[in-house]
Design a protein around this motif. Structure first.
Motif, PDB file in Angstrom:
ATOM      1  N   UNK A  37      12.629 -10.138   4.122  1.00 20.24           N
ATOM      2  CA  UNK A  37      13.157 -10.003   5.481  1.00 20.24           C
ATOM      3  C   UNK A  37      12.339  -9.030   6.319  1.00 20.24           C
ATOM      4  N   UNK A  38      11.719  -8.080   5.654  1.00 20.59           N
ATOM      5  CA  UNK A  38      10.874  -7.092   6.318  1.00 20.59           C
ATOM      6  C   UNK A  38       9.650  -6.839   5.448  1.00 20.59           C
ATOM      7  N   UNK A  39       8.497  -6.723   6.113  1.00 18.14           N
ATOM      8  CA  UNK A  39       7.244  -6.402   5.437  1.00 18.14           C
ATOM      9  C   UNK A  39       6.605  -5.276   6.240  1.00 18.14           C
ATOM     10  N   UNK A  40       6.178  -4.217   5.553  1.00 20.66           N
ATOM     11  CA  UNK A  40       5.481  -3.164   6.281  1.00 20.66           C
ATOM     12  C   UNK A  40       4.283  -2.647   5.501  1.00 20.66           C
ATOM     13  N   UNK A  41       3.324  -2.148   6.284  1.00 20.16           N
ATOM     14  CA  UNK A  41       2.063  -1.691   5.711  1.00 20.16           C
ATOM     15  C   UNK A  41       1.509  -0.595   6.621  1.00 20.16           C
ATOM     16  N   UNK A  42       1.493   0.639   6.147  1.00 20.03           N
ATOM     17  CA  UNK A  42       1.028   1.776   6.941  1.00 20.03           C
ATOM     18  C   UNK A  42      -0.173   2.445   6.288  1.00 20.03           C
ATOM     19  N   UNK A  43      -1.239   2.619   7.059  1.00 20.73           N
ATOM     20  CA  UNK A  43      -2.401   3.351   6.599  1.00 20.73           C
ATOM     21  C   UNK A  43      -3.245   2.634   5.565  1.00 20.73           C
ATOM     22  N   UNK A  44      -3.173   1.315   5.530  1.00 23.17           N
ATOM     23  CA  UNK A  44      -3.851   0.563   4.472  1.00 23.17           C
ATOM     24  C   UNK A  44      -4.844  -0.462   5.022  1.00 23.17           C
ATOM     25  N   UNK A  45      -4.548  -1.082   6.127  1.00 26.10           N
ATOM     26  CA  UNK A  45      -5.315  -2.236   6.583  1.00 26.10           C
ATOM     27  C   UNK A  45      -6.758  -1.927   6.974  1.00 26.10           C
ATOM     28  N   UNK A  46      -7.017  -0.800   7.591  1.00 32.44           N
ATOM     29  CA  UNK A  46      -8.359  -0.510   8.077  1.00 32.44           C
ATOM     30  C   UNK A  46      -9.421  -0.484   6.979  1.00 32.44           C
ATOM     31  N   UNK A  47      -9.163   0.112   5.830  1.00 30.77           N
ATOM     32  CA  UNK A  47     -10.216   0.131   4.804  1.00 30.77           C
ATOM     33  C   UNK A  47     -10.289  -1.128   3.929  1.00 30.77           C
ATOM     34  N   UNK A  48      -9.431  -2.121   4.175  1.00 33.73           N
ATOM     35  CA  UNK A  48      -9.519  -3.338   3.372  1.00 33.73           C
ATOM     36  C   UNK A  48     -10.796  -4.091   3.744  1.00 33.73           C
ATOM     37  N   UNK A  49     -11.340  -4.877   2.826  1.00 35.28           N
ATOM     38  CA  UNK A  49     -12.570  -5.615   3.116  1.00 35.28           C
ATOM     39  C   UNK A  49     -12.451  -6.590   4.289  1.00 35.28           C
ATOM     40  N   UNK A  50     -11.253  -7.133   4.529  1.00 35.73           N
ATOM     41  CA  UNK A  50     -11.076  -8.121   5.597  1.00 35.73           C
ATOM     42  C   UNK A  50      -9.719  -7.884   6.250  1.00 35.73           C
ATOM     43  N   UNK A  51      -9.732  -7.149   7.351  1.00 32.96           N
ATOM     44  CA  UNK A  51      -8.507  -6.768   8.059  1.00 32.96           C
ATOM     45  C   UNK A  51      -7.656  -7.993   8.395  1.00 32.96           C
ATOM     46  N   UNK A  52      -8.269  -8.993   9.031  1.00 30.09           N
ATOM     47  CA  UNK A  52      -7.517 -10.169   9.468  1.00 30.09           C
ATOM     48  C   UNK A  52      -6.918 -10.918   8.279  1.00 30.09           C
ATOM     49  N   UNK A  53      -7.693 -11.086   7.222  1.00 33.46           N
ATOM     50  CA  UNK A  53      -7.189 -11.781   6.038  1.00 33.46           C
ATOM     51  C   UNK A  53      -6.037 -11.001   5.401  1.00 33.46           C
ATOM     52  N   UNK A  66       4.032  -1.969  -3.592  1.00 30.87           N
ATOM     53  CA  UNK A  66       2.839  -2.035  -4.432  1.00 30.87           C
ATOM     54  C   UNK A  66       1.694  -1.251  -3.814  1.00 30.87           C
ATOM     55  N   UNK A  67       0.752  -0.945  -4.662  1.00 27.22           N
ATOM     56  CA  UNK A  67      -0.488  -0.300  -4.242  1.00 27.22           C
ATOM     57  C   UNK A  67      -1.593  -0.806  -5.151  1.00 27.22           C
ATOM     58  N   UNK A  68      -2.802  -0.842  -4.620  1.00 33.04           N
ATOM     59  CA  UNK A  68      -3.950  -1.290  -5.399  1.00 33.04           C
ATOM     60  C   UNK A  68      -4.357  -0.230  -6.427  1.00 33.04           C
ATOM     61  N   UNK A  69      -4.073   1.026  -6.119  1.00 35.01           N
ATOM     62  CA  UNK A  69      -4.506   2.134  -6.969  1.00 35.01           C
ATOM     63  C   UNK A  69      -3.424   2.519  -7.976  1.00 35.01           C
ATOM     64  N   UNK A  70      -3.783   3.450  -8.817  1.00 32.30           N
ATOM     65  CA  UNK A  70      -2.833   3.983  -9.792  1.00 32.30           C
ATOM     66  C   UNK A  70      -1.853   4.972  -9.174  1.00 32.30           C
ATOM     67  N   UNK A  71      -1.893   5.106  -7.855  1.00 25.80           N
ATOM     68  CA  UNK A  71      -0.930   5.968  -7.162  1.00 25.80           C
ATOM     69  C   UNK A  71       0.502   5.489  -7.367  1.00 25.80           C
ATOM     70  N   UNK A 109       0.806  -1.217   0.000  1.00 25.67           N
ATOM     71  CA  UNK A 109       0.000   0.000   0.000  1.00 25.67           C
ATOM     72  C   UNK A 109       0.836   1.263   0.000  1.00 25.67           C
ATOM     73  N   UNK A 110       1.646   1.423  -1.013  1.00 28.51           N
ATOM     74  CA  UNK A 110       2.620   2.522  -1.039  1.00 28.51           C
ATOM     75  C   UNK A 110       2.034   3.884  -1.336  1.00 28.51           C
ATOM     76  N   UNK A 111       0.864   3.937  -1.958  1.00 31.97           N
ATOM     77  CA  UNK A 111       0.314   5.232  -2.344  1.00 31.97           C
ATOM     78  C   UNK A 111       1.297   5.980  -3.218  1.00 31.97           C
ATOM     79  N   UNK A 112       1.398   7.275  -3.001  1.00 36.89           N
ATOM     80  CA  UNK A 112       2.292   8.116  -3.805  1.00 36.89           C
ATOM     81  C   UNK A 112       3.751   8.027  -3.367  1.00 36.89           C
ATOM     82  N   UNK A 113       4.034   7.254  -2.316  1.00 39.28           N
ATOM     83  CA  UNK A 113       5.420   6.958  -1.987  1.00 39.28           C
ATOM     84  C   UNK A 113       6.047   7.688  -0.823  1.00 39.28           C
TER      85      UNK A 113
END
Length: 115
Positions: free
Chosen positions: A65-81, A26-31, A5-9
């Motif tokens: 080795x590292x995975x991060x995700x900021x500001x993306x999980x809450x609006x996803x259809x299934x947070x836990x998934x 990666x990001x789901x949008x065209x951002x 969920x990188x958005x504009x970076x």
């Protein structure tokens, strides 16, 4: 390193400036197009940017080795998934960093689940 969920970076830039890591972002949008414009000049070949869903990441599982995700999980259809899916892409012993919003007021409710 994997950025979901990188958005504009905004955080892409921080990683590229403050580390020598290779970053798959990666990001789901065209951002992702704005991200490329904002960060490709400083990447030095370390940025691999693509458009994808958090539920269908086109990378081999257990490869980061590292995975991060900021500001993306809450609006996803299934947070836990979403969280479970990110975990699949982390190597054993990898660091996974996500943020989440406060539930109420100034305290945070923690729950422990087996993923």
């Amino acid at each position: 390193m994997l950025e979901a969920g990188s958005g504009a970076g905004r955080f892409t830039r921080v990683i590229l400036e403050k580390t020598s890591a290779y970053l798959w972002s990666f990001d789901y949008s065209e951002a992702v197009e704005a991200n490329w414009q904002n960060n490709s000049d400083i990447a030095g070949g370390r940025l691999h940017l693509f458009q994808a869903s958090i539920y269908d990441i086109p990378s081999p599982e257990a490869s980061f080795d590292k995975v991060f995700c900021f500001g993306v999980l809450q609006p996803t259809p299934d947070f836990e998934e979403s969280v479970k899916n990110l975990i699949k892409y982390a190597k054993i012993g990898a660091e996974i960093v996500v943020d989440f919003y406060l539930i109420k007021g100034f305290w945070i409710k923690y729950t422990q689940n087996t993923f």
